[in-house]
Scaffold this motif. Sequence first.
Motif, PDB file in Angstrom:
ATOM      1  N   GLN A  68       0.894  -1.158   0.000  1.00  0.00           N
ATOM      2  CA  GLN A  68       0.000   0.000   0.000  1.00  0.00           C
ATOM      3  C   GLN A  68       0.931   1.206   0.000  1.00  0.00           C
ATOM      4  OE1 GLN A  68      -2.431  -0.525   3.546  1.00  0.00           O
ATOM      5  NE2 GLN A  68      -3.551  -2.228   2.622  1.00  0.00           N
ATOM      6  N   VAL A  69       0.640   2.171  -0.855  1.00  0.00           N
ATOM      7  CA  VAL A  69       1.605   3.234  -1.116  1.00  0.00           C
ATOM      8  C   VAL A  69       1.011   4.605  -0.806  1.00  0.00           C
ATOM      9  CG1 VAL A  69       2.907   4.353  -2.972  1.00  0.00           C
ATOM     10  CG2 VAL A  69       2.765   1.864  -2.884  1.00  0.00           C
ATOM     11  N   ASP A  70       1.817   5.456  -0.189  1.00  0.00           N
ATOM     12  CA  ASP A  70       1.437   6.857   0.024  1.00  0.00           C
ATOM     13  C   ASP A  70       1.942   7.654  -1.177  1.00  0.00           C
ATOM     14  OD1 ASP A  70       1.181   9.518   0.732  1.00  0.00           O
ATOM     15  OD2 ASP A  70       1.701   9.185   2.835  1.00  0.00           O
TER      16      ASP A  70
ATOM     17  N   VAL B  58       6.171   2.936   0.504  1.00  0.00           N
ATOM     18  CA  VAL B  58       5.266   1.879   0.952  1.00  0.00           C
ATOM     19  C   VAL B  58       4.943   2.162   2.415  1.00  0.00           C
ATOM     20  CG1 VAL B  58       5.063  -0.585   1.431  1.00  0.00           C
ATOM     21  CG2 VAL B  58       6.265   0.184  -0.619  1.00  0.00           C
ATOM     22  N   THR B  59       3.660   2.249   2.746  1.00  0.00           N
ATOM     23  CA  THR B  59       3.306   2.485   4.150  1.00  0.00           C
ATOM     24  C   THR B  59       3.017   1.167   4.854  1.00  0.00           C
ATOM     25  OG1 THR B  59       0.999   2.723   3.552  1.00  0.00           O
ATOM     26  CG2 THR B  59       2.291   4.741   3.687  1.00  0.00           C
ATOM     27  N   ASN B  60       2.411   0.216   4.113  1.00  0.00           N
ATOM     28  CA  ASN B  60       2.002  -1.070   4.698  1.00  0.00           C
ATOM     29  C   ASN B  60       2.091  -2.156   3.649  1.00  0.00           C
ATOM     30  OD1 ASN B  60       0.589  -0.480   7.362  1.00  0.00           O
ATOM     31  ND2 ASN B  60      -0.414   0.951   5.992  1.00  0.00           N
ATOM     32  N   PHE B  61       2.091  -3.381   4.117  1.00  0.00           N
ATOM     33  CA  PHE B  61       1.809  -4.508   3.235  1.00  0.00           C
ATOM     34  C   PHE B  61       0.567  -5.206   3.775  1.00  0.00           C
ATOM     35  CE2 PHE B  61       6.290  -4.086   2.100  1.00  0.00           C
ATOM     36  CZ  PHE B  61       6.250  -4.304   0.721  1.00  0.00           C
ATOM     37  N   GLU B  62      -0.340  -5.578   2.866  1.00  0.00           N
ATOM     38  CA  GLU B  62      -1.504  -6.347   3.282  1.00  0.00           C
ATOM     39  C   GLU B  62      -1.173  -7.829   3.132  1.00  0.00           C
ATOM     40  OE1 GLU B  62      -5.165  -5.636   1.140  1.00  0.00           O
ATOM     41  OE2 GLU B  62      -6.233  -7.176   2.282  1.00  0.00           O
ATOM     42  N   ALA B  63      -1.397  -8.568   4.214  1.00  0.00           N
ATOM     43  CA  ALA B  63      -1.154 -10.010   4.184  1.00  0.00           C
ATOM     44  C   ALA B  63      -2.352 -10.693   3.526  1.00  0.00           C
ATOM     45  CB  ALA B  63      -0.977 -10.526   5.609  1.00  0.00           C
TER      46      ALA B  63
ATOM     47  N   LEU C 208       0.892  -0.992  -8.735  1.00  0.00           N
ATOM     48  CA  LEU C 208       2.003  -0.635  -7.842  1.00  0.00           C
ATOM     49  C   LEU C 208       2.705  -1.858  -7.290  1.00  0.00           C
ATOM     50  CD1 LEU C 208      -0.366   1.884  -6.739  1.00  0.00           C
ATOM     51  CD2 LEU C 208       1.965   2.610  -7.175  1.00  0.00           C
ATOM     52  N   GLY C 209       2.015  -2.972  -7.281  1.00  0.00           N
ATOM     53  CA  GLY C 209       2.652  -4.184  -6.791  1.00  0.00           C
ATOM     54  C   GLY C 209       1.635  -5.281  -6.594  1.00  0.00           C
ATOM     55  N   ARG C 210       1.938  -6.446  -7.145  1.00  0.00           N
ATOM     56  CA  ARG C 210       1.069  -7.604  -6.947  1.00  0.00           C
ATOM     57  C   ARG C 210       1.338  -8.176  -5.553  1.00  0.00           C
ATOM     58  NH1 ARG C 210      -1.819 -10.125 -11.373  1.00  0.00           N
ATOM     59  NH2 ARG C 210      -1.679  -8.579 -13.018  1.00  0.00           N
ATOM     60  N   PRO C 211       0.423  -8.995  -5.043  1.00  0.00           N
ATOM     61  CA  PRO C 211       0.743  -9.718  -3.810  1.00  0.00           C
ATOM     62  C   PRO C 211       2.006 -10.547  -4.062  1.00  0.00           C
ATOM     63  CG  PRO C 211      -1.602  -9.880  -4.314  1.00  0.00           C
ATOM     64  CD  PRO C 211      -0.946  -9.257  -5.502  1.00  0.00           C
ATOM     65  N   GLN C 212       2.980 -10.477  -3.167  1.00  0.00           N
ATOM     66  CA  GLN C 212       4.280 -11.079  -3.423  1.00  0.00           C
ATOM     67  C   GLN C 212       4.816 -11.805  -2.187  1.00  0.00           C
ATOM     68  OE1 GLN C 212       6.734  -6.950  -3.106  1.00  0.00           O
ATOM     69  NE2 GLN C 212       5.042  -7.072  -4.546  1.00  0.00           N
TER      70      GLN C 212
ATOM     71  N   ILE D 119       9.953  -2.190  -1.322  1.00  0.00           N
ATOM     72  CA  ILE D 119      10.102  -1.025  -0.442  1.00  0.00           C
ATOM     73  C   ILE D 119      11.123  -0.064  -1.048  1.00  0.00           C
ATOM     74  CG2 ILE D 119      10.943  -0.261   1.823  1.00  0.00           C
ATOM     75  CD1 ILE D 119       9.852  -2.937   2.944  1.00  0.00           C
ATOM     76  N   ARG D 120      12.189  -0.642  -1.577  1.00  0.00           N
ATOM     77  CA  ARG D 120      13.271   0.186  -2.119  1.00  0.00           C
ATOM     78  C   ARG D 120      12.868   0.835  -3.455  1.00  0.00           C
ATOM     79  NH1 ARG D 120      17.333  -3.668  -3.212  1.00  0.00           N
ATOM     80  NH2 ARG D 120      16.499  -3.538  -5.298  1.00  0.00           N
ATOM     81  N   ASP D 121      12.145   0.080  -4.294  1.00  0.00           N
ATOM     82  CA  ASP D 121      11.942   0.539  -5.676  1.00  0.00           C
ATOM     83  C   ASP D 121      10.710   1.407  -5.904  1.00  0.00           C
ATOM     84  OD1 ASP D 121      14.191  -0.818  -6.270  1.00  0.00           O
ATOM     85  OD2 ASP D 121      13.181  -2.606  -7.042  1.00  0.00           O
ATOM     86  N   ILE D 122       9.773   1.384  -4.962  1.00  0.00           N
ATOM     87  CA  ILE D 122       8.515   2.098  -5.200  1.00  0.00           C
ATOM     88  C   ILE D 122       8.720   3.572  -5.599  1.00  0.00           C
ATOM     89  CG2 ILE D 122       6.664   3.157  -3.793  1.00  0.00           C
ATOM     90  CD1 ILE D 122       5.657   0.686  -5.214  1.00  0.00           C
ATOM     91  N   PRO D 123       9.632   4.319  -4.949  1.00  0.00           N
ATOM     92  CA  PRO D 123       9.781   5.722  -5.377  1.00  0.00           C
ATOM     93  C   PRO D 123      10.124   5.838  -6.858  1.00  0.00           C
ATOM     94  CG  PRO D 123      10.970   5.336  -3.331  1.00  0.00           C
ATOM     95  CD  PRO D 123      10.518   3.986  -3.824  1.00  0.00           C
TER      96      PRO D 123
END
Length: 615
Positions: free
Chosen positions: A48-50, A56-61, A262-266, A275-279
């Motif tokens: 989840q991205v701000d 990345v602010t959170n990851f949803e499990a 922004l990102g699949r469940p991984q 976390i590193r690449d999102i920006p």
Amino acid sequence: MAELDPRLVAMMRNPGSVVHTPHTMQHLAADLHEVCATMGFGIVYQPQVDLRTERVTNFEALIRWHHPDRGDVSPEDFIPLAEQIGLIGKIGQWVLERACRDAMTWPEEVGLAVNVSALQLADPTLPAIVAACLAAAGLPPSRLELEVTETKLMPDRPATLAVLRAIKESGVGIVMDDFDVGYSALGYLLNFPFSKIKIDRSFTDKLPQDDHLHAAANTIVRVISGLCKDLKMTCLAEGVETEEQLAMLMQANCTHVQGYLLGRPQPLPETHATIRDIPNVLRLMNMRCGHSMGDAQQRQTQAIPFMQIAETANDIILVTTPDLDAPGPFIIYVNPAFTRLTGYTAAEVLGRSPRILQGPGTSRATLDHVGETLRAGQPAHAKILNFAKSGAPYWLDMHIVPLCDDDGTVTHFAAIEHDVTLDKRRLDELEQLADRDTLTGIPNRRAFLRAMKAECDAVDVRGLSTSAIKGPCVAFIDIDHFKRINDEHGHAVGDAVLCGIADCLAENVRRVDILGRLGGEEFAVCMPVVTLRDAKALAERLRCAVAGAEFATPAGPVTITVSLGVACYHPGDTIAELIERADGAMYAAKHAGRNRVRVHAPKSDDRVLQAPEPS
Ligand code: C2E
Ligand code: CA
Ligand code: CA
């Protein structure tokens, strides 16, 4: 086995469902019992991205079940079944335990979101289970959120509300999942203090259709994000799959997003790279969105290619998040001019603090001042020393401006920086020149007095060293009968003698001493940490060196002598008082017949008591 929910039966018959014949519901339920015995599930994490901080602010499990015959069974299929056959509590607890442990591998600013089913919420021991999972993993409650599906919430049930409240009070966030943008859902918002709401994927799906719908959707998202802001909740849109959707959400002030774009469940190991690449990912999208957002409103400003301006600018443009305290702020954008000057690529610095550019010699005071100014919400301007990737220093003239949203909240800092290394070097050279005596090349009167004052000031701060007998002393040196040389041989010879004496003195002072030409035929040496006895000995050495030398001049070799007066500094002295004493001692040497050293030694000088002037 319990009677099956008709919803489930319908689902099983749905030809689009992943669950196929010949297995019946009962078979699947039996398989679920079996896999539950060993907890043979997996968990994947979706970011989840701000959008403001591009982090990345959170990851949803999200739970995964790989069935040996059926392949992956969707949680949308087996979670309702687990609820139905009484396994959801056990599965839910396993997810919570495991995900809390996994979350400990992320940086502490990244949180975890875990889905809980309505049945779990009906269990009064859930707050204790949540607390135990957090404690076992060592995860602070503030890093956990529980996602509760709106339609299953039944907030009218006091027991459910009590469970939610207890969890919320422990510091864990409660998220309203699958928020249906319809009218009825608003009631829930007011009923319970959620920390976040997630606009349902079905709404996000509808976003970019015809222009009419587009305008309505934009208004709805705007209203909801405004409402969330008022209620101090985060507003997140889920199911974002296209850049077009992202652009529309951004335009409608939606601050948080989640979705395949922004990102699949991984699996856990992949989350670290995310976390590193999102920006970077977002930056690229922002650049592209700038060209694809086709809305009439936006066309005017978007006709100006700001990004192109930034990318082609000669000056550095660097944008950070607004958090001033370490480890922030985090760099979220740098232009190519930055890479040209510093040698760092964008990928190497994104997500890191501009502090990596600082080093020894970067003024702490300047940084503090800049920090204070920005904290006050004001633009800051400073000249500062930074260091390239190679370690090479460079000077920047930098302007930093806080960028604010509509409400005046600072969302970013933008720095525009101009490389002034060359200007600074020239200035330093000029200053150097201004400090040199043009004839002899040694420090001039101005530079000498400044250096001597610095030595004396240092004594005032730290006190005299080694039991008060060592401190700065000064020797005044005057060439004997210099006027006669000038008169007899002319100025060229006089100048050659002055240069010769300057060289001779420079060769004979110690490395710590400061030599200067005060003007005319007057020189001086400041000796930082000496006893009066040593100062006198050094003066004597200088006298002998000059007397023993022959100076080459246009009129042939010349020999000459000097008279020296020595005085020592007493804490509290002015420089004028010290000079006056040394000058007085020098005149005493002249009166006594020249070519000698005299020391000014008042009775009150305890250094003199310990180091009486040798006769
Ligand atoms: P959810 O909580 O709404 O989770 C989001 C679902 O949307 C996930 O499906 C995710 O893979 C999917 N998704 C995310 N981004 C996109 C996108 O951009 N496009 C599309 N088309 N789909 C996207 P998943 O993993 O199949 O989970 C389905 C549902 O199962 C979840 O919906 C949640 O309600 C439930 N679930 C999953 N894991 C758990 C769990 O551990 N416990 C409980 N109680 N329920 C869970
Ligand atoms: Ca969810
Ligand atoms: Ca959802």
